[in-house]
Design a protein around this motif. Sequence first.
Motif, PDB file in Angstrom:
ATOM      1  N   SER A  30      -6.733  -2.475  12.864  1.00  0.00           N
ATOM      2  CA  SER A  30      -6.006  -2.732  11.495  1.00  0.00           C
ATOM      3  C   SER A  30      -6.158  -2.323  10.475  1.00  0.00           C
ATOM      4  CB  SER A  30      -5.885  -4.442  12.289  1.00  0.00           C
ATOM      5  OG  SER A  30      -6.040  -4.562  14.169  1.00  0.00           O
ATOM      6  N   PHE A  31      -7.838  -2.930  10.518  1.00  0.00           N
ATOM      7  CA  PHE A  31      -8.225  -2.332   9.023  1.00  0.00           C
ATOM      8  C   PHE A  31      -8.261  -1.250   8.510  1.00  0.00           C
ATOM      9  CE2 PHE A  31     -11.917  -1.716   6.017  1.00  0.00           C
ATOM     10  CZ  PHE A  31     -11.348  -1.885   4.603  1.00  0.00           C
ATOM     11  N   SER A  32      -7.905   0.097   9.481  1.00  0.00           N
ATOM     12  CA  SER A  32      -7.158   1.392   9.288  1.00  0.00           C
ATOM     13  C   SER A  32      -5.978   1.734   8.889  1.00  0.00           C
ATOM     14  CB  SER A  32      -8.113   2.030  10.803  1.00  0.00           C
ATOM     15  OG  SER A  32      -9.177   2.562  11.177  1.00  0.00           O
ATOM     16  N   VAL A  33      -5.376   1.261   9.856  1.00  0.00           N
ATOM     17  CA  VAL A  33      -3.968   1.083   9.904  1.00  0.00           C
ATOM     18  C   VAL A  33      -3.783   0.458   8.212  1.00  0.00           C
ATOM     19  CG1 VAL A  33      -2.167  -0.123  10.299  1.00  0.00           C
ATOM     20  CG2 VAL A  33      -3.297   0.211  11.640  1.00  0.00           C
ATOM     21  N   PHE A  34      -3.964  -0.669   8.175  1.00  0.00           N
ATOM     22  CA  PHE A  34      -4.465  -1.380   6.847  1.00  0.00           C
ATOM     23  C   PHE A  34      -4.227  -0.257   5.356  1.00  0.00           C
ATOM     24  CE2 PHE A  34      -6.227  -3.830   3.050  1.00  0.00           C
ATOM     25  CZ  PHE A  34      -5.206  -4.770   2.736  1.00  0.00           C
ATOM     26  N   LEU A  35      -5.633   0.181   5.296  1.00  0.00           N
ATOM     27  CA  LEU A  35      -6.313   1.332   4.925  1.00  0.00           C
ATOM     28  C   LEU A  35      -4.411   2.219   4.535  1.00  0.00           C
ATOM     29  CD1 LEU A  35      -9.880   1.798   4.432  1.00  0.00           C
ATOM     30  CD2 LEU A  35      -8.033  -0.104   3.292  1.00  0.00           C
ATOM     31  N   GLU A  36      -4.760   2.878   5.939  1.00  0.00           N
ATOM     32  CA  GLU A  36      -3.377   4.118   5.931  1.00  0.00           C
ATOM     33  C   GLU A  36      -2.201   3.091   4.638  1.00  0.00           C
ATOM     34  OE1 GLU A  36      -4.140   6.652   7.133  1.00  0.00           O
ATOM     35  OE2 GLU A  36      -2.997   8.235   6.754  1.00  0.00           O
ATOM     36  N   TYR A  37      -1.476   2.462   5.161  1.00  0.00           N
ATOM     37  CA  TYR A  37      -0.517   1.657   4.390  1.00  0.00           C
ATOM     38  C   TYR A  37      -0.500   1.435   3.000  1.00  0.00           C
ATOM     39  CZ  TYR A  37       2.914   3.107   7.865  1.00  0.00           C
ATOM     40  OH  TYR A  37       3.491   3.687   8.605  1.00  0.00           O
ATOM     41  N   HIS A  38      -1.647   1.367   2.665  1.00  0.00           N
ATOM     42  CA  HIS A  38      -1.694   0.258   1.263  1.00  0.00           C
ATOM     43  C   HIS A  38      -3.127   1.351   0.505  1.00  0.00           C
ATOM     44  CE1 HIS A  38      -0.410  -2.756   3.621  1.00  0.00           C
ATOM     45  NE2 HIS A  38       0.210  -3.937   2.702  1.00  0.00           N
ATOM     46  N   LYS A  39      -2.944   2.363   0.134  1.00  0.00           N
ATOM     47  CA  LYS A  39      -3.266   3.233  -0.720  1.00  0.00           C
ATOM     48  C   LYS A  39      -4.109   3.580  -1.943  1.00  0.00           C
ATOM     49  CE  LYS A  39      -3.152   7.441   2.622  1.00  0.00           C
ATOM     50  NZ  LYS A  39      -2.377   7.861   3.067  1.00  0.00           N
ATOM     51  N   GLU A  40      -3.112   2.393  -2.600  1.00  0.00           N
ATOM     52  CA  GLU A  40      -3.528   1.445  -4.080  1.00  0.00           C
ATOM     53  C   GLU A  40      -4.324   0.746  -3.625  1.00  0.00           C
ATOM     54  OE1 GLU A  40      -0.424   0.415  -1.768  1.00  0.00           O
ATOM     55  OE2 GLU A  40      -0.705  -1.867  -1.992  1.00  0.00           O
ATOM     56  N   ILE A  41      -4.637   0.594  -3.075  1.00  0.00           N
ATOM     57  CA  ILE A  41      -6.050  -0.520  -2.282  1.00  0.00           C
ATOM     58  C   ILE A  41      -6.994   0.118  -1.902  1.00  0.00           C
ATOM     59  CG2 ILE A  41      -6.747  -2.477  -1.421  1.00  0.00           C
ATOM     60  CD1 ILE A  41      -4.660  -4.113  -0.960  1.00  0.00           C
ATOM     61  N   SER A  42      -7.171   1.424  -1.189  1.00  0.00           N
ATOM     62  CA  SER A  42      -8.499   2.087  -0.537  1.00  0.00           C
ATOM     63  C   SER A  42      -8.566   2.631  -1.963  1.00  0.00           C
ATOM     64  CB  SER A  42      -7.488   2.306   0.426  1.00  0.00           C
ATOM     65  OG  SER A  42      -6.760   3.479   0.547  1.00  0.00           O
ATOM     66  N   ALA A  43      -7.403   3.233  -2.856  1.00  0.00           N
ATOM     67  CA  ALA A  43      -8.056   3.973  -4.086  1.00  0.00           C
ATOM     68  C   ALA A  43      -9.087   3.493  -4.944  1.00  0.00           C
ATOM     69  CB  ALA A  43      -6.484   4.239  -4.841  1.00  0.00           C
ATOM     70  N   LYS A  44      -8.371   2.316  -5.072  1.00  0.00           N
ATOM     71  CA  LYS A  44      -9.377   1.329  -5.879  1.00  0.00           C
ATOM     72  C   LYS A  44     -11.110   1.958  -5.546  1.00  0.00           C
ATOM     73  CE  LYS A  44      -6.430  -1.597  -7.855  1.00  0.00           C
ATOM     74  NZ  LYS A  44      -5.953  -2.985  -7.535  1.00  0.00           N
ATOM     75  N   ILE A  45     -11.415   1.547  -3.761  1.00  0.00           N
ATOM     76  CA  ILE A  45     -12.698   1.612  -3.544  1.00  0.00           C
ATOM     77  C   ILE A  45     -12.909   2.821  -3.490  1.00  0.00           C
ATOM     78  CG2 ILE A  45     -14.019   0.502  -2.405  1.00  0.00           C
ATOM     79  CD1 ILE A  45     -11.718  -1.419  -1.236  1.00  0.00           C
ATOM     80  N   PRO A  46     -14.016   3.385  -4.116  1.00  0.00           N
ATOM     81  CA  PRO A  46     -13.746   5.130  -3.787  1.00  0.00           C
ATOM     82  C   PRO A  46     -14.469   5.189  -2.643  1.00  0.00           C
ATOM     83  CG  PRO A  46     -15.004   4.242  -5.848  1.00  0.00           C
ATOM     84  CD  PRO A  46     -14.535   3.359  -5.115  1.00  0.00           C
ATOM     85  N   PHE A  47     -15.281   4.328  -2.213  1.00  0.00           N
ATOM     86  CA  PHE A  47     -15.916   4.710  -0.370  1.00  0.00           C
ATOM     87  C   PHE A  47     -15.017   4.762   0.470  1.00  0.00           C
ATOM     88  CE2 PHE A  47     -17.020   2.978   3.056  1.00  0.00           C
ATOM     89  CZ  PHE A  47     -18.100   3.554   3.502  1.00  0.00           C
ATOM     90  N   PHE A  48     -13.920   4.019   0.292  1.00  0.00           N
ATOM     91  CA  PHE A  48     -13.177   4.124   1.352  1.00  0.00           C
ATOM     92  C   PHE A  48     -11.663   5.661   1.415  1.00  0.00           C
ATOM     93  CE2 PHE A  48     -13.282  -0.493   2.726  1.00  0.00           C
ATOM     94  CZ  PHE A  48     -14.673  -0.444   3.074  1.00  0.00           C
ATOM     95  N   SER A  49     -11.750   5.812  -0.137  1.00  0.00           N
ATOM     96  CA  SER A  49     -10.277   6.823   0.424  1.00  0.00           C
ATOM     97  C   SER A  49     -11.241   8.507  -0.708  1.00  0.00           C
ATOM     98  CB  SER A  49      -9.571   7.027  -1.204  1.00  0.00           C
ATOM     99  OG  SER A  49     -10.738   6.659  -2.249  1.00  0.00           O
ATOM    100  N   ASP A  50     -12.712   8.784  -0.574  1.00  0.00           N
ATOM    101  CA  ASP A  50     -13.308   9.758  -0.196  1.00  0.00           C
ATOM    102  C   ASP A  50     -14.364   9.829   0.405  1.00  0.00           C
ATOM    103  OD1 ASP A  50     -11.145  10.190  -2.589  1.00  0.00           O
ATOM    104  OD2 ASP A  50     -12.568   9.906  -3.575  1.00  0.00           O
ATOM    105  N   GLY A  51     -14.500   9.188   0.938  1.00  0.00           N
ATOM    106  CA  GLY A  51     -15.905   9.175   1.700  1.00  0.00           C
ATOM    107  C   GLY A  51     -17.210   8.844   0.799  1.00  0.00           C
TER     108      GLY A  51
END
Lengths: 684, 265
Positions: free
Chosen positions: A625-646
Motif C-alpha cells: 500500500s505504501f508503494s501505491v501511496f507514493l506512486e499516487y502522491h508524488k507531491e509527498i514523495s517529492a518532498k523526501i528526496p530518498f523516495f523520489s531519487d533513491g
Amino acid sequence: MNKKIIFTLLKKEMVDIFRDTKTIIITIIVPLILYPLVFLGSMLITSNIMREATVKTYKVGIVNESDKESAVLKSLLGDALEEYEYHFDVKDIGTSDDFEQSIRDGELDAIISYKITESEYFDINIYSMSSANKSSTCKSMLEKVFEDYGDKIVDERLKNSIEDYELLKTDPFEITYKDFSSKEETTGMLIGYIMPFMMIISVLMGAFTVAIDVSVGEKERGTLETLITLPIGNTHMMISKFLAVSIFALFSVFINICSFALMGIYLFNSMALAETFVGEFKFTQFIPSILLMIVVIVLFSMFVSALCLCVDFTAKSVKEANNFTTPMMLLLMTGAGLSALPGVKLNFGLAIVPILNVSLLIKELFMLNLNPYLIAIVFFSTMIHTIIAIYIMTKVFSSEDILFTEGVRSVRIFEKRANMKEKQIPGVGDIVLVFAIMFLISCFAGGYVILRFGFAGYALTQLIIFLVPAIYAWYMKTDFKNLFSLQKPGVKEMIGAVFFVAGSYIINTVIVSILYNLIPTLASDNESLANAVSLGGFIPSLIVVGILPAIAEETAFRGFLYGTLKNKKIPALATCIITAVVFAAYHMNLLQFIYVTIMGLIMSYMIYNSKSIFVTVLFHLLNNSFSVFLEYHKEISAKIPFFSDGVRDIKDVFIYTVIGIALLLLGFFISDNKIGLFAKKKNV
Amino acid sequence: MIKVENVSKQFTRNIKKNDSKKSGFKSKTKEEFFAVNDVSFEARSGEILGILGPNGAGKTTLLRMLASLMTPNSGNISIFDSNNNIIEDTVEKKKHIGYLSGNTKLYNRFSTREMLKILSDIYQIDKDEADKRIAYIEEVLSMQAFMDNRIEKLSTGQTQRANIARCLIHSPEIYIFDEPTLGLDVISSDAIVDFMKKEKESGKTVLYSTHYMEEAQYLCDNIFMIYKGKKIAYGTPEELMKETGTNNLRDTFKKLILREGGNDE
C-alpha cells in the motif's frame, strides 16, 4: 562423502543400465534410426507426390457439340504437355452422359463443356470433384491452362491495338534486395528453432526411463532391499543414482546429436546446399555458443534427473511412476516448445523459469545473441533449481520410507474427498502440484485476462492465486488452522511488523537504487509494473496492488508452502529460505527477485516467530500500500528526496542502510519471542 | 553379539471395509498397529537363535530392524563387534551383519563374480584379500559351475547360494537369515543348514527365522517365538517342549499359538 563408494555404486548403476536391452533400444537405437527414417521418409513421400503429379495422365472428357470448338480445346490440352508437362488424355463424350457419375466412378477426372456465345470465343464449364485428389489436381491444371490461354488472348489484343505496347510492358522500376544477416545468422536462426526442443527432448528421454529403472524399478525387482543392507549412507545411494541418471541423460543427448549431425551432413550434401555455404560459412562463430550450450545442458540434465528421481521415489510401482512422470514430461516439453513461439524472447523474468530459460537460452545462443547478464542468470538459476531438487531428493526421501512404506505419500490429492483423512497436512508433491497449477493458470489464463480486462485482470489473477491453494486445502481436508497459521497475532508482533515494513522498505529502496545504477537494463523490466499501478486510479490500485496480494499471496506462500514445509522433517532455516526464494521467483523479474528474497526472509522470520499469518499479511499490506501511496502522491514523495531519487552516493547508501537495519533490529527486539525485549517479561 | 531391548515398530495400514450405510463403495480407513511390540532378547556369539512365528507375526519386521534396514519406533538394538565393543553408527553396524531374506534379490544383469567384486569394493576390502575371499566362498558353497553366469540364468538353489555368498563376502560377525531354506530342495537346504552350523561353530552369531520346525529343532540353541508382534516364548527347544509337554517342536509351536488365541490370519 566417500568418493570411492559413490564411484563403485555409480559403476554398478551404469553397468546395470547398459545391460538392460529395453533401455538401450529406447535411448540409442530409436534416435539413431528414427530421425533418419522420419526425415528421409518424408522427403521420399514429398518427392513421390510431386513426381506423381507430373507423370500421371489425367482423363478429361470434352462434351462434343461442335467439331471446331472441340478441336481448339484438344489442341490446347495437347500443347499443355510441352508447355507444362501436363498429361491429358482427352476423350469425347456425349451431352447426354451422366457427368457426375463418370467423375465419381473415376472414369474421368474432369469434364469440359462449352457454350458458344456471340463473341469470338466460347465460355467454358469445368466439372470436377474437389474431394477426389486426382480430380482436384486435374481441375487446377485445367484452370492454369485456360487462365494462361485467356491472358495470351488479352495480350494479343493489346499488342494489336496499342502501338508502343512493348514499351509499356517493361517494368517501371527495379527493386534490389540486400540481406544484412550473415549466412551464419540465417543458419543459426534455423538451428535455434530446432536445437532447444531436440536437446530438451533427448535429456528427458534419457532421464525418464533410467530414473524409473534405478528407483522404483529396483524396488520392484527387490534389489533395493539388498542395496540397503550394504554399509552405504542414504546420501551416497541417492547421489550415485542421481549421477547415473544424469550421465545417461547426457549420453542420450550425445546419441541424438550424432544422429542429427549425420543426417544434417547427408542433407547438406544431397540438397546442394554445400555450394552456397562452403567458403564463406564460418563455423568458428558458433564455438562459444556450442560450449555454453554444453555447460547449460549438463546443468539441465542434472536438474531433470533430480526432478525425475524425486517423482519416481514417491511412486509405489513402475506403473505408478510412469503415471506420475508422463504428465510432468508433457509439462516440460511444453516449456521447451514455448521457446519456438515467435515473440517469446529471453528476458530477466523468463531467465529464472526452469526449462523455458534453458530452451530460450539455447535458441539465443544459436542466433548469436550473447547477452552475458542473461547467460549468467540462466546458469545461476538453473544451478539453484538443481540444488533445490538434489536437496529434496537426498533429504526428504530416506531409503527406509521408499522401501517399506507404501511409497512416500507426498501427493495426497489423488483420493476421493470422502476418503481423505481429516486434518492432514499436504505433502511435498502437493506443493509442486499447487504451484504448477497456479503457475499455469496465472501464466496462460492470467495473461489473457489482463489483456482482455486490463486492470481488473490483475485482480482476477490474485483471485486465482488465492483460490488454488484454498480449494486444494479444502478438498484434502487439511488442518486449516495449522497449515495457514490462523492464530490470533500478538500485539508485540503486530507492532514489530510496522518496524519491519519501515526497515525493509528503506533497505529495498537502497538496493533498487544501487542495482539501477549497476545494470540500467533492469529498469525497463520494472517499468511495466509501475505502469500497471498508475493505470487504475488510487483506490482501485490500493485494492488490487495493496490489499489483494496481501491476502492471496500470503495464503499461497506463507500459508500453503510454509505451512506444509514447517510440518516436515526439514530444518526451520531451510523452510524459511525455500519459502523466501520461491516467493521471490514467483515475481518473475530479476530486480524483484533480489529484493523480494530479502523481504521473503523477513516475512519467513515473522511467521516463524509469531506463528500467525496475520502478521505477515499486515506486513505485506503495509508494504504494498505504501508503494501505491507514493506512486499516487508524488507531491509527498517529492518532498523526501530518498523516495523520489533513491540514494545518490556512498554516504547515502551507508546512512540509509544503517537506518534500515536499525529499524529491522528494533522490529526484531520488539517481536521476538525468545530473546526480544518483551519475551522475558512475559516469562517472568 | 546382538542385544534387543524393548523394541517396537508401528505401521499404518489401509483397511478396506464395506460401508454399506453410505454407499456401495469400499472405503479405506487408516489404522495404526504394532508389527513388533516391546520385544527383548539376546543372541550371543556361537549361538543360533531361531525366530519362529506364524505368517504376519512380525518376524520379517523384527529381522529388518536387527539388520538396521528399519529404525524402531522405540527401544534399543545393540550390536557388538568381536571385541565386545558396542557399535553406534548405522553404516558401521551394517558392516558386521550379513542379512538375507526372500526380499533381498540380486542384480540379474550381473554374474555372481562381478557382484562379489562390487560388494568387496563397497565393503572396502582390499583387492588381494577380496580375491582370496571370493575364491574361498566359491569353494565353500561349491559355486564353480555358475560363478560367471548372469544371475538371471541361475536356478532357485543356485540363486540362493549366490545370495548367501553375498552375505559372506565381508565375513560378518552376525548372520540374519529370514527363511533361508524356503522353497529349496533337500540338498540345497541341507547345504545351507550345514553352513549355518559351521559358522556358529566358528563363533558367529546366527539369527534365523523359518517355518520348518524340524530344522529349527535340530539347529537352534535358543528359540524366540513371536505372535502378533509380541513375545510368546523364549528358551531352548528342550525347555519349550518340556514347558508345553510335547515331544517335538512342531506340536510345541501349535500348542503355544493356540494358547494365545489361535491363528486367525
